[in-house]
Design a protein around this motif. Structure first.
Motif, short mmCIF file in Angstrom:
data_model
loop_
_atom_site.label_atom_id
_atom_site.label_comp_id
_atom_site.label_asym_id
_atom_site.label_seq_id
_atom_site.Cartn_x
_atom_site.Cartn_y
_atom_site.Cartn_z
N GLY A 78 0.81 -1.21 0.00
CA GLY A 78 0.00 0.00 0.00
C GLY A 78 0.85 1.26 0.00
N GLY A 79 0.21 2.38 -0.34
CA GLY A 79 0.84 3.69 -0.21
C GLY A 79 1.56 4.22 -1.42
N ALA A 80 1.45 3.54 -2.58
CA ALA A 80 2.11 4.06 -3.79
C ALA A 80 1.52 5.42 -4.15
N ARG A 81 2.38 6.31 -4.66
CA ARG A 81 1.93 7.65 -5.01
C ARG A 81 1.95 7.92 -6.50
N SER A 82 2.26 6.90 -7.29
CA SER A 82 2.23 7.07 -8.74
C SER A 82 2.08 5.71 -9.40
N PRO A 83 1.54 5.67 -10.61
CA PRO A 83 1.43 4.39 -11.33
C PRO A 83 2.77 3.71 -11.53
N MET A 84 3.84 4.49 -11.75
CA MET A 84 5.14 3.88 -12.00
C MET A 84 5.72 3.24 -10.74
N GLU A 85 5.42 3.78 -9.57
CA GLU A 85 5.83 3.10 -8.34
C GLU A 85 5.18 1.73 -8.26
N VAL A 86 3.91 1.67 -8.62
CA VAL A 86 3.19 0.39 -8.65
C VAL A 86 3.84 -0.56 -9.64
N GLU A 131 12.44 10.37 1.93
CA GLU A 131 11.43 9.41 1.49
C GLU A 131 11.96 8.70 0.24
N ILE A 132 12.01 7.36 0.31
CA ILE A 132 12.57 6.56 -0.77
C ILE A 132 11.43 5.76 -1.41
N ASP A 133 11.30 5.83 -2.74
CA ASP A 133 10.16 5.24 -3.43
C ASP A 133 9.99 3.75 -3.08
N LEU A 134 11.01 2.95 -3.36
CA LEU A 134 11.00 1.52 -3.03
C LEU A 134 12.24 1.24 -2.20
N GLY A 142 17.67 1.05 -2.22
CA GLY A 142 16.46 1.73 -2.65
C GLY A 142 16.42 1.87 -4.16
N LEU A 143 15.21 2.06 -4.68
CA LEU A 143 15.01 2.31 -6.10
C LEU A 143 14.06 3.50 -6.22
N GLU A 144 14.50 4.51 -6.96
CA GLU A 144 13.72 5.73 -7.11
C GLU A 144 13.27 5.87 -8.56
N TYR A 145 12.00 6.21 -8.73
CA TYR A 145 11.48 6.53 -10.06
C TYR A 145 11.41 8.04 -10.19
N ALA A 168 26.31 8.67 1.56
CA ALA A 168 27.13 8.88 2.75
C ALA A 168 26.50 8.22 3.98
N HIS A 169 25.20 8.06 3.94
CA HIS A 169 24.45 7.44 5.04
C HIS A 169 24.53 5.91 4.97
N GLY A 170 25.12 5.38 3.90
CA GLY A 170 25.23 3.93 3.74
C GLY A 170 24.12 3.31 2.92
N GLU A 171 23.30 4.16 2.28
CA GLU A 171 22.22 3.66 1.44
C GLU A 171 22.69 3.55 -0.01
N ARG A 172 22.22 2.52 -0.70
CA ARG A 172 22.56 2.34 -2.11
C ARG A 172 21.28 2.49 -2.92
N ILE A 173 21.25 3.52 -3.77
CA ILE A 173 20.02 3.90 -4.46
C ILE A 173 20.21 3.81 -5.97
N LEU A 174 19.31 3.08 -6.63
CA LEU A 174 19.25 3.07 -8.09
C LEU A 174 18.15 4.05 -8.52
#
Length: 227
Positions: A78-86, A131-134, A142-145, A168-174
């Motif tokens: 739940g909580g997607a904010r766009s069709p592409m997140e879905v 806020e990270i998309d996925l 994380g994965l950001e659209y 720098a926080h240790g997160e790996r984001i695509l």
């Protein structure tokens, strides 16, 4: 006049839709947006939640389609904010036999505590988190659209500062944009990169797997399914 509830509608649709279609309907019912003709998605409260769907189905023992509907809940977030997140979430987390890549189901729009970060590096000033998309919390991946708004030059600079802070926080984001998702080869490369970050060993796809992937891509990116 008699009107169906979102939960009962989900159960009814389980009897007529494929599993992939039913999962998408579940995402839409639990999403925090509504489609506007010729305009960006409109933020709104979800009409139901995964928890409410589960509670309803728990009380529908013996009804036609209930077992299929319960199974679909495993892949709905739940909580997607766009069709592409879905679409990206479904593609990543549905099992291979249903056309997905079989990764664990991520958290959508995860709020990562930004304590200690400079205010100008946050998504929105005054909001103490990123806020990270996925987001796959156990792997810090994380994965950001990025939609059209992210092509703006000022937004591009802000996005880069934000990604540097997350790194720098240790997160790996695509990061992925629509034109990348529309390209099958680029989409496959993205999912291979995600598998590497999640430390998932992918098996070689069979002919049935590839056919299922083509069918799911048609649903997600080919406008082959709508209600």
């Amino acid at each position: 006049m008699y009107l169906s509830t979102p939960e009962f509608s989900f159960l009814q649709l389980a009897g007529v839709l494929s599993m992939q279609q039913l999962v998408l309907v579940g995402y839409w019912l639990c999403a925090a947006y509504r489609i506007q003709e010729g305009a960006p998605p409109l933020p709104c409260d979800p009409v139901t939640t995964v928890g409410d769907l589960r509670t309803y189905l728990d009380g529908a023992e013996g009804c036609y389609g209930v077992n299929k509907a319960r199974k679909a809940l495993k892949w709905i977030v739940g909580g997607a904010r766009s069709p592409m997140e879905v679409n990206v979430c479904a593609l990543a987390s549905l099992p291979v036999r249903l056309g997905g890549y079989g990764f664990s189901v991520p958290i959508i729009n995860y709020q990562l505590d930004a304590e200690g970060f400079k205010q100008e590096l946050l998504d929105h000033k005054g909001r103490p988190y990123f806020e990270i998309d996925l987001y796959w919390k156990d792997r810090h991946v994380g994965l950001e659209y990025d939609g059209a708004v992210h092509y703006d030059r000022a937004q591009v600079r802000k996005d880069k500062r934000r990604l540097n802070s997350l790194l720098a926080h240790g997160e790996r984001i695509l990061v992925v944009m629509f034109d990348q998702l529309a390209d099958e080869d680029v989409r496959e490369t993205l999912m291979n990169q995600l598998a590497e970050l999640l430390k998932v060993r992918r098996k070689e796809a069979t002919a049935d797997d590839r056919n299922a992937r083509d069918a799911l891509n048609g649903l997600l990116f080919g406008n082959e399914f709508s209600l």
